[in-house]
Design a protein around this motif. Sequence first.
Motif, PDB file in Angstrom:
ATOM      1  N   ALA A  39       0.830  -1.206   0.000  1.00  0.00           N
ATOM      2  CA  ALA A  39       0.000   0.000   0.000  1.00  0.00           C
ATOM      3  C   ALA A  39       0.866   1.258   0.000  1.00  0.00           C
ATOM      4  O   ALA A  39       0.568   2.233  -0.703  1.00  0.00           O
ATOM      5  N   MET A  65      -4.004  -2.988  -0.894  1.00  0.00           N
ATOM      6  CA  MET A  65      -3.953  -3.675   0.392  1.00  0.00           C
ATOM      7  C   MET A  65      -5.117  -4.633   0.576  1.00  0.00           C
ATOM      8  O   MET A  65      -4.957  -5.720   1.128  1.00  0.00           O
ATOM      9  N   PHE A  66      -6.310  -4.253   0.105  1.00  0.00           N
ATOM     10  CA  PHE A  66      -7.501  -5.059   0.333  1.00  0.00           C
ATOM     11  C   PHE A  66      -8.168  -5.535  -0.951  1.00  0.00           C
ATOM     12  O   PHE A  66      -9.125  -6.307  -0.899  1.00  0.00           O
ATOM     13  N   GLU A  87     -10.442   1.167   7.566  1.00  0.00           N
ATOM     14  CA  GLU A  87      -9.019   0.864   7.781  1.00  0.00           C
ATOM     15  C   GLU A  87      -8.205   1.007   6.495  1.00  0.00           C
ATOM     16  O   GLU A  87      -7.019   1.339   6.537  1.00  0.00           O
ATOM     17  N   SER A  88      -8.847   0.759   5.345  1.00  0.00           N
ATOM     18  CA  SER A  88      -8.109   0.827   4.082  1.00  0.00           C
ATOM     19  C   SER A  88      -7.621   2.239   3.778  1.00  0.00           C
ATOM     20  O   SER A  88      -6.766   2.427   2.895  1.00  0.00           O
ATOM     21  N   GLN A 115     -14.909  -6.899   2.129  1.00  0.00           N
ATOM     22  CA  GLN A 115     -13.811  -6.022   2.522  1.00  0.00           C
ATOM     23  C   GLN A 115     -13.196  -5.350   1.300  1.00  0.00           C
ATOM     24  O   GLN A 115     -12.877  -4.151   1.324  1.00  0.00           O
ATOM     25  N   ALA A 123     -13.237  -1.424   0.532  1.00  0.00           N
ATOM     26  CA  ALA A 123     -12.003  -0.668   0.294  1.00  0.00           C
ATOM     27  C   ALA A 123     -12.121   0.148  -0.988  1.00  0.00           C
ATOM     28  O   ALA A 123     -11.714   1.320  -1.050  1.00  0.00           O
ATOM     29  N   VAL A 158     -13.561  -2.368   7.603  1.00  0.00           N
ATOM     30  CA  VAL A 158     -12.292  -2.580   6.899  1.00  0.00           C
ATOM     31  C   VAL A 158     -12.109  -1.510   5.831  1.00  0.00           C
ATOM     32  O   VAL A 158     -10.987  -1.080   5.539  1.00  0.00           O
ATOM     33  N   GLY A 159     -13.214  -1.027   5.246  1.00  0.00           N
ATOM     34  CA  GLY A 159     -13.121   0.116   4.340  1.00  0.00           C
ATOM     35  C   GLY A 159     -12.546   1.337   5.035  1.00  0.00           C
ATOM     36  O   GLY A 159     -11.756   2.091   4.448  1.00  0.00           O
ATOM     37  N   ALA A 194      -5.698   1.793  -1.278  1.00  0.00           N
ATOM     38  CA  ALA A 194      -6.647   0.934  -0.567  1.00  0.00           C
ATOM     39  C   ALA A 194      -6.820  -0.402  -1.278  1.00  0.00           C
ATOM     40  O   ALA A 194      -6.837  -1.465  -0.653  1.00  0.00           O
TER      41      ALA A 194
END
Length: 407
Positions: free
Chosen positions: A35, A52-53, A234-235, A344, A348, A231-232, A49
């Motif tokens: 990322a 990473m996801f 966190e992304s 997730q 993201a 999780v979005g 984003a």
Amino acid sequence: MRSYSALFRTREFTPFFLSTALSSAASTIGGLALATLTYRATGSPLLAALSMFGPQLAQVVGATTLLSASDRLPPRATLTGIALAFALGTAAMATPGLPIGAVFALLFVLGLVASLGAGVGWGLLNEILAKEGYLLGRSVFNMSNGLMQIAGFATGGVMVATLSPRTALLTSAALYLTGALTTRLGLTHRPPRLSGRPSIGQTWRTNAQLWSARPRRLTYLGLWIPNGMIVGVESLYVSYDPGSAGTLFACAALGMLIGDVTIGRFVAPRLRRQLAVPLLLLLAVPNLLFALTPEMWAAAVTVCVASVGYGASLVQQERLMSLTPPELSGHALGLHSAGMLTMQGVSAALAGTIAQLTSPGAAMTVMAAGSVCVTAALVAAGRREGRGRGGREGALSSPAEWSRSGT
């Protein structure tokens, strides 16, 4: 099975635990490195984003084509092969000058391969442990995942800052390779749980069977959507504060660890069944503070407190297993994992798009608010289900009817 020591005295639990912990650490270090590398190269919150996801988006392809293999492949050989594929793919992404398009193509392939891993792995755990030990065993894996994320994000952050993202990616590849060796040498050969050849048709038939029961359907939706939207949130840590993203991820992992330890070890089963909805609300509501663009210390405290809510996953997984025939446990857990990871990835992408148009803080707030709304809608659906059955259990257990997910 009520103690952690009893778990580790169980044959094959320790090597399976170690190989999973190594893969978790590898994923954490590699995800942060990739990322960061993508954000430096493109300046795009969306692409950072997705790097990473985004691999989770491939899970929807695996869920519709490959899941019938979860109970029809030998676990040791399959898990070893998956770890080797990730070692090679992660090492390839560390190649200097590799185009962004090639990176995302590799991520898609690895996501497709990973769609088999959860079904095979958690189905194997269901065989290694007695039925009454599954929840405690899964809580240990969740705790390990939290610890590995704390250590991995801290280590990855230091490596990215002092060495380079590509060095972190090569470290991740080495950890995947070590996990593959641990799986191959530590587990014994087991035959597949079901006979016959895997096929797309069988995958669809079993998916339809699992999806056909309304309680299981609501359970799956509760597993996939509320925490997927978080999780979005966190992304966007990398684009929210590139220099401190590792700290935010580590604080989120610490909160998750606290939630898993508390729910898995100290909360009685009767009380545990009532905590899924409060925990999912805890997971979302504190993240609404990102509307105020908090300073780093406040953001770190916010994500730590909120992530305690990931403990809902243990309650949700326990419910899913109670609703599923034992011979379909691998497929059911694989469908849960594939759907959750797909959500997730979708979250993201959605969060990154909103951040492109507004700001990371605004997008994080929107995703947290969406999670709250989905949780409320699923509670209402669970209550309607209970009234439709006309039973006291259904009316009171609407949270437990659908709240059964995993990390």
